[in-house]
Motif scaffolding. Structure first.
Motif, PDB file in Angstrom:
ATOM      1  N   ASP A 142       4.313   0.709   7.888  1.00 39.20           N
ATOM      2  CA  ASP A 142       5.557   0.027   8.221  1.00 39.20           C
ATOM      3  C   ASP A 142       6.424   0.004   6.967  1.00 39.20           C
ATOM      4  OD1 ASP A 142       7.382  -1.405   9.584  1.00 39.20           O
ATOM      5  OD2 ASP A 142       6.439  -3.343   9.189  1.00 39.20           O
ATOM      6  N   ILE A 143       7.524   0.705   7.028  1.00 41.37           N
ATOM      7  CA  ILE A 143       8.394   0.797   5.850  1.00 41.37           C
ATOM      8  C   ILE A 143       9.644  -0.024   6.098  1.00 41.37           C
ATOM      9  CG2 ILE A 143       9.694   2.361   4.382  1.00 41.37           C
ATOM     10  CD1 ILE A 143       7.679   4.548   5.318  1.00 41.37           C
ATOM     11  N   SER A 144       9.965  -0.883   5.147  1.00 40.93           N
ATOM     12  CA  SER A 144      11.160  -1.705   5.327  1.00 40.93           C
ATOM     13  C   SER A 144      11.923  -1.762   4.007  1.00 40.93           C
ATOM     14  CB  SER A 144      10.773  -3.107   5.787  1.00 40.93           C
ATOM     15  OG  SER A 144       9.961  -3.713   4.828  1.00 40.93           O
ATOM     16  N   GLY A 145      13.199  -2.029   4.113  1.00 40.83           N
ATOM     17  CA  GLY A 145      14.026  -2.240   2.924  1.00 40.83           C
ATOM     18  C   GLY A 145      14.735  -1.000   2.432  1.00 40.83           C
ATOM     19  N   GLN A 175      -1.891   1.313  -8.208  1.00 39.26           N
ATOM     20  CA  GLN A 175      -1.716   2.655  -8.764  1.00 39.26           C
ATOM     21  C   GLN A 175      -0.688   3.442  -7.961  1.00 39.26           C
ATOM     22  OE1 GLN A 175      -5.487   4.652  -9.013  1.00 39.26           O
ATOM     23  NE2 GLN A 175      -4.476   6.587  -9.437  1.00 39.26           N
ATOM     24  N   ILE A 176      -0.797   3.336  -6.639  1.00 43.38           N
ATOM     25  CA  ILE A 176       0.122   4.085  -5.789  1.00 43.38           C
ATOM     26  C   ILE A 176       1.542   3.559  -5.926  1.00 43.38           C
ATOM     27  CG2 ILE A 176       0.680   4.510  -3.367  1.00 43.38           C
ATOM     28  CD1 ILE A 176      -2.392   4.800  -3.004  1.00 43.38           C
ATOM     29  N   GLU A 177       1.661   2.253  -6.096  1.00 42.89           N
ATOM     30  CA  GLU A 177       2.997   1.681  -6.335  1.00 42.89           C
ATOM     31  C   GLU A 177       3.637   2.339  -7.553  1.00 42.89           C
ATOM     32  OE1 GLU A 177       2.756  -2.550  -6.677  1.00 42.89           O
ATOM     33  OE2 GLU A 177       2.103  -2.783  -4.595  1.00 42.89           O
ATOM     34  N   ASN A 178       2.863   2.411  -8.628  1.00 46.52           N
ATOM     35  CA  ASN A 178       3.401   2.996  -9.861  1.00 46.52           C
ATOM     36  C   ASN A 178       3.786   4.458  -9.664  1.00 46.52           C
ATOM     37  OD1 ASN A 178       3.138   0.666 -11.290  1.00 46.52           O
ATOM     38  ND2 ASN A 178       1.070   1.136 -12.008  1.00 46.52           N
ATOM     39  N   ILE A 179       2.906   5.188  -8.971  1.00 51.09           N
ATOM     40  CA  ILE A 179       3.178   6.614  -8.762  1.00 51.09           C
ATOM     41  C   ILE A 179       4.455   6.795  -7.950  1.00 51.09           C
ATOM     42  CG2 ILE A 179       2.348   8.703  -7.625  1.00 51.09           C
ATOM     43  CD1 ILE A 179      -0.495   7.768  -8.341  1.00 51.09           C
ATOM     44  N   LEU A 180       4.597   5.966  -6.912  1.00 48.75           N
ATOM     45  CA  LEU A 180       5.763   6.107  -6.032  1.00 48.75           C
ATOM     46  C   LEU A 180       7.052   5.795  -6.760  1.00 48.75           C
ATOM     47  CD1 LEU A 180       4.894   4.801  -2.486  1.00 48.75           C
ATOM     48  CD2 LEU A 180       5.248   7.103  -3.250  1.00 48.75           C
ATOM     49  N   ILE A 188      -1.532  -4.739   2.570  1.00 45.39           N
ATOM     50  CA  ILE A 188      -2.251  -4.392   3.792  1.00 45.39           C
ATOM     51  C   ILE A 188      -2.373  -5.634   4.652  1.00 45.39           C
ATOM     52  CG2 ILE A 188      -4.516  -3.749   4.700  1.00 45.39           C
ATOM     53  CD1 ILE A 188      -4.702  -1.813   2.315  1.00 45.39           C
ATOM     54  N   ASP A 189      -1.927  -5.517   5.889  1.00 39.26           N
ATOM     55  CA  ASP A 189      -1.983  -6.639   6.816  1.00 39.26           C
ATOM     56  C   ASP A 189      -2.734  -6.142   8.049  1.00 39.26           C
ATOM     57  OD1 ASP A 189      -1.584  -8.855   8.273  1.00 39.26           O
ATOM     58  OD2 ASP A 189       0.545  -8.507   8.678  1.00 39.26           O
ATOM     59  N   LEU A 216      -0.165  -1.006   7.018  1.00 36.89           N
ATOM     60  CA  LEU A 216       0.209  -0.923   5.614  1.00 36.89           C
ATOM     61  C   LEU A 216       1.699  -1.213   5.524  1.00 36.89           C
ATOM     62  CD1 LEU A 216      -0.642  -0.009   2.664  1.00 36.89           C
ATOM     63  CD2 LEU A 216       0.356   2.161   3.277  1.00 36.89           C
ATOM     64  N   LYS A 217       2.011  -2.315   4.861  1.00 33.97           N
ATOM     65  CA  LYS A 217       3.416  -2.696   4.750  1.00 33.97           C
ATOM     66  C   LYS A 217       3.979  -2.131   3.464  1.00 33.97           C
ATOM     67  CE  LYS A 217       4.013  -6.904   7.377  1.00 33.97           C
ATOM     68  NZ  LYS A 217       4.187  -8.348   7.258  1.00 33.97           N
ATOM     69  N   VAL A 218       5.070  -1.424   3.578  1.00 31.44           N
ATOM     70  CA  VAL A 218       5.730  -0.868   2.396  1.00 31.44           C
ATOM     71  C   VAL A 218       7.099  -1.513   2.301  1.00 31.44           C
ATOM     72  CG1 VAL A 218       6.504   1.237   1.275  1.00 31.44           C
ATOM     73  CG2 VAL A 218       4.522   1.302   2.762  1.00 31.44           C
ATOM     74  N   GLU A 219       7.280  -2.308   1.272  1.00 34.79           N
ATOM     75  CA  GLU A 219       8.582  -2.934   1.070  1.00 34.79           C
ATOM     76  C   GLU A 219       9.254  -2.271  -0.120  1.00 34.79           C
ATOM     77  OE1 GLU A 219       8.254  -7.517   2.003  1.00 34.79           O
ATOM     78  OE2 GLU A 219       6.348  -6.566   1.524  1.00 34.79           O
ATOM     79  N   VAL A 220      10.435  -1.781   0.131  1.00 39.40           N
ATOM     80  CA  VAL A 220      11.118  -0.972  -0.871  1.00 39.40           C
ATOM     81  C   VAL A 220      12.376  -1.693  -1.325  1.00 39.40           C
ATOM     82  CG1 VAL A 220      12.181   1.259  -1.307  1.00 39.40           C
ATOM     83  CG2 VAL A 220      10.282   1.095   0.271  1.00 39.40           C
TER      84      VAL A 220
END
Lengths: 395, 90
Positions: A112-115, A146-151, A165-166, A170-174
């Motif tokens: 789930d990608i938001s923002g 780690q993935i946050e940093n890479i992204l 993670i909920d 997988l919640k991705v807030e950008v």
């Protein structure tokens, strides 16, 4: 009165057939057998409940009183457990089910990608995929930090990203970075030229000198607005170059599109049905030696030959191997009436012409011409549009 | 004579009479449950009539749909629709 305990230990529903029920009851309670829910059915039959452990004693009593006893039903946790244990496969099924459920709940099912406003979801999903995060990955294998940093490093426009993670999601807030606006280079000299042929209808010139007038015919590549700025001398009307600028402006023009489409009245279509036959043979001195020969039973077919020369230790032998493939072809003949042919040709023409016309163009006029011949129909489609033909060209 | 003395003792000491005199204690809940302590066995049991032996004679209970909920040396619990209760002396 301890009914719960009876239920845990298990109890029996017993049917008694006796002529002296009273004697039976008296004897059993004197012997310490616990009876309950004694219900008389008719003259000789009685039903009652008894705990499982007392049944042996009851048998003795029955013998003394000359009566018959029969178990109707077994109740209680013990019996239920026995029943369940007997159905072992069922139990295994339950265990497997729970295990699968547990395993599947350990995977990620939704991202789930938001923002994000300017970054597309695809872009984020793609870079997540590159780093091993996708639907169906185990949750505990993901190192979120780690993935946050890479992204953040990978996608330039992201200033902050938060993964969490909920459940199976997988919640991705950008948070996007606001990029500085592009600086337009206004200093370098730029001309505006025509993208297409056409008749000029409107000229909007913000900077520079327009070289054309409305109603003029322009050709592709012609300069419409030049970056040169002139000063006219009042005395002798001569022009003097002052400076060159980055010219701005848009020029609209009428543009023609023309297309011809033909449609035969009798159309022959051939399609491969998918069935084929393989022939294999060698040619030695012009003679054919078949290895694999199948007669083609097809009415119409495509023949594809593949020839390979046989090589032995680097020398070409005078032998050729030929592989033939015969594809069955189905020929369908369809004849159209003139009206139908015209409709087909027009549709084709419209489709083709729509590919050429840019989306921002406004269609002013459409003209159809039909030419009907003996066995074909030709449609000429002419479209006149008004569109922006200006194009910036650096000098 | 013996019973009279016992009766007096229990009265003066405020002890439960049914224990000292060994007489049945009958408890009726509404008209559908009946508990008898100090019984001495069942004489007759059917859905309509139940007769119990006791130290003071036979207790006859008439009604409908009698079920012996529980039976042990001290206590009988009967359920069903009770219509009539009768004491029959020896």
């Amino acid at each position: 009165m301890g009914r719960e305990r009876d239920f845990l230990d298990g109890y029996l529903i017993v049917e008694l057939k006796s002529l002296s029920i009273e004697k039976f009851i008296n004897l059993s309670y004197i012997n310490g057998i616990k009876l309950w829910d004694v219900k008389r059915k008719d003259l000789i039959t009685t039903q009652f409940r008894i705990s499982t452990n007392d049944f042996k004693k009851l048998k003795k009593v029955a013998k003394i009183t000359n009566s018959k006893i029969r178990i109707i039903e077994k109740r209680g946790v013990v019996f239920y457990l026995n029943k369940i244990l007997r159905r072992r496969l069922f139990l295994i099924g339950i265990v497997i089910f729970i295990f699968i459920l547990y395993y599947l709940s350990n995977l990620i099912w939704i991202i789930d990608i938001s923002g994000n406003k300017n970054i597309s979801n695809d872009e984020i999903v793609k870079s997540l995929y590159k780093n091993g995060v996708k639907i169906g990955v185990k949750k505990n294998k993901i190192n979120l930090k780690q993935i946050e940093n890479i992204l953040v490093n990978e996608i330039n426009q992201i200033s902050l990203i938060n993964l969490s993670i909920d459940g199976v999601k997988l919640k991705v807030e950008v948070v996007e970075r606001t990029l500085p606006p592009e600086i337009v280079d206004t200093e370098s000299p730029v001309d505006i030229i025509a993208k297409k042929d056409g008749i000029v209808t409107k000229i909007f010139c913000y900077r520079g000198t327009p070289l054309i007038k409305s109603g003029e015919y322009v050709k592709k590549g012609q300069i419409l607005i030049t970056g040169d700025i002139f000063r006219t001398n009042r005395n002798d009307n001569s022009k003097e170059l002052v400076k060159t600028v980055h010219s701005f402006g848009t020029v609209y023009a009428k543009v023609w599109y023309e297309i011809f489409e033909e449609q035969d009245l009798l159309s022959i279509k051939s399609e491969r049905t998918g069935e084929y036959v393989i022939n294999e043979y060698y040619i030695i001195n012009g003679k054919k030696i078949y290895i694999n020969k199948n007669d083609a039973k097809f009415e119409n077919y495509d023949k594809i030959e593949k020839r390979t020369k046989i090589n032995l230790l680097g020398y070409n032998l005078p032998i050729e191997k030929v592989e033939e493939k015969l594809y069955e072809v189905k020929v369908t003949k369809t004849s159209y009436s003139i009206d139908e042919a015209i409709i087909i040709a027009t549709n084709k023409a419209e489709y083709e012409i729509n590919k050429q016309i840019p989306k921002d163009a406004t269609i002013i006029d459409k003209k159809y011409d039909k030419i009907i011949e003996k066995n074909k129909v030709t449609v000429r489609l002419l479209v006149i549009t008004e569109e922006n033909i200006s194009y910036e060209q650096h000098r | 004579m013996k019973n009279k003395v016992k009766n007096k003792i229990s009265e003066s000491l405020e002890l439960p009479k049914e224990i000292i005199l060994n007489i049945p204690s009958i408890k009726i809940l509404g008209n559908d449950e009946l508990q008898i302590e100090n019984h001495k066995g069942i004489v007759e049991y059917s859905t309509d009539v139940v007769r119990l032996r006791s130290s003071i004679g036979i207790i006859k209970i008439e009604g409908e749909n009698f079920i012996i909920k529980e039976i042990n040396p001290e206590l009988v619990v009967l359920t069903g629709k009770i219509k009539n209760l009768e004491f029959i002396r020896f």
